[in-house]
Design an enzyme around this catalytic site. Structure first.
Site, PDB file in Angstrom:
ATOM      1  N   SER A  46       0.642  -1.257  -0.161  1.00  0.00           N
ATOM      2  CA  SER A  46      -0.217   0.015   0.034  1.00  0.00           C
ATOM      3  C   SER A  46       0.735   1.252   0.062  1.00  0.00           C
ATOM      4  O   SER A  46       1.865   1.462  -0.789  1.00  0.00           O
ATOM      5  CB  SER A  46      -0.890   0.072   1.063  1.00  0.00           C
ATOM      6  N   HIS A  65      -2.802  -0.931  -3.161  1.00  0.00           N
ATOM      7  CA  HIS A  65      -3.738  -0.074  -3.090  1.00  0.00           C
ATOM      8  C   HIS A  65      -3.284   1.362  -4.021  1.00  0.00           C
ATOM      9  O   HIS A  65      -2.471   1.715  -3.808  1.00  0.00           O
ATOM     10  CB  HIS A  65      -3.953   0.545  -1.652  1.00  0.00           C
ATOM     11  N   ASP A 109      -4.331  -4.758   5.957  1.00  0.00           N
ATOM     12  CA  ASP A 109      -4.751  -5.505   4.718  1.00  0.00           C
ATOM     13  C   ASP A 109      -3.634  -6.612   4.425  1.00  0.00           C
ATOM     14  O   ASP A 109      -2.626  -6.265   4.379  1.00  0.00           O
ATOM     15  CB  ASP A 109      -5.144  -4.777   3.607  1.00  0.00           C
TER      16      ASP A 109
END
Length: 345
Positions: free
Chosen positions: A164, A191, A290
């Site tokens: 991310s 992401h 995540d």
């Protein structure tokens, strides 16, 4: 010593302002000015090619303003950005884009040593609250790594990567270290904002020609040595393994997981289910949790996970969450991850 100073890039379309900021940062003793550019587009290009730990930027600039620049630098590179302007009209947009700080820019007539000292003190305090930014070109010699390399002997058949905040530069370093003709398919979830995924793939294509990358397509058969990145609005999962042992990809429209789509957990879980002990996964820098649960499922199925060490993360959230779940088979600084992957396969 210079190596202990925070490396700052100054971004302003006024040469006079750049000069004033340069002198102030140099005089502070805390910062090293590594570059000065005139707009956000040049700032992004500079950060792709150089080690930058902090960007201090005007808001009103040609080609790319401070808000768009901030959105790219914070989300794709994990570099903190301080934005300034003549008034507060862009404050909400700048902070919403991820700016570390938004400050009023002193007028040229009132530029003074004291005003610049106060300006830099506010930046320094914000950095202390959020953690000193990590270097983005950190290299670690193999001799620095003291962990015992107790690796499994079974064969891996898939490599999955999740990241991310700060992920693109981390993934870039890992992919470059894998060399040419990597013997496994590579699936990658990042992401990323809508509309940015194609640009990112193009950037990787230029900077990592040893591992060709493309946006994953539904029903696609993943090939060895190629990277397949999840589109910005779809979950990427493995549908099944074909008769040749290759993963067949699926793009899913399932709801976001933890408000994220694509989600690293979705990819990791599907790989764990189908590949079990033959699954190898890498979880890199990023905010939130995540990927942690997906790492846990991979480890529980006998697979192997590597997470990035705090020392090289732009944000330690996702790797830390995996470590908390005892879902990290190994923890390595970024500069050692590619070598560890090659050792494993």
């Amino acid at each position: 010593m210079d190596e202990a100073k925070i490396k700052v890039l100054i971004v302003d379309d006024s040469a006079i302002a750049r000069g004033i900021f340069e002198k102030a940062f140099k005089d502070s003793g805390t910062f090293e000015v590594v570059g000065m550019v005139s707009n956000g587009r040049k700032a992004v290009d500079f950060c792709r090619a150089n080690d930058v730990q902090l960007v201090v930027s005007d808001y009103d600039m040609p080609e790319m303003d401070g808000v768009e620049e901030t959105r790219i630098l914070t989300k794709e590179f994990g570099i903190p950005v301080c934005v300034y302007s003549e008034d507060n009209h862009a404050k909400a947009d700048a902070l919403g884009a991820g700016a570390l700080l938004y400050e009023i820019k002193p007028s040229f007539s009132s530029f003074s040593s004291q005003s610049m000292v106060l300006f830099i003190e506010k930046i320094t305090e914000a950095l202390k609250k959020n953690g000193t930014p990590a270097s983005h070109t950190v290299r670690h010699e193999l001799k620095e790594e003291k962990q015992e390399r107790s690796y499994p002997s079974h064969k891996f058949k898939i490599l999955c990567i999740g990241a991310s905040t700060g992920g693109p530069t981390a993934v870039q370093e890992v992919l470059r270290g894998l060399g040419k003709n990597f013997p496994l398919p590579i699936l990658y979830v990042q992401h990323i904002d809508l509309g940015s995924d194609k640009k990112m793939v193009n950037w990787f294509t230029t900077t990592c020609p040893n591992t060709p990358m493309e946006l994953a397509r539904d029903g696609q058969i993943a090939q060895n040595g190629h990277v397949y990145m999840a589109p910005a609005d779809k979950h990427l999962v493995i549908d099944f393994i074909n008769k040749d042992g290759k993963p067949v990809l699926k793009l899913s429209d399932e709801p976001p997981e933890r408000f994220l789509k694509p989600a690293v957990n979705k990819l990791f879980r599907s790989a764990a289910e189908l590949y079990e002990k033959n699954c190898l996964a890498i979880l890199l820098t990023g905010m939130g949790r995540d990927g942690a649960e997906g790492c846990k499922e991979i480890v529980d199925k006998g697979g192997f996970t590597i997470v990035e060490d705090k020392s090289t993360c732009a944000v330690f959230g996702m790797p830390a969450a995996a470590i908390e779940l005892n879902a990290a088979s190994k923890v390595f600084p970024r500069g050692l991850i590619a070598r560890a992957i090659l050792d494993l396969i």
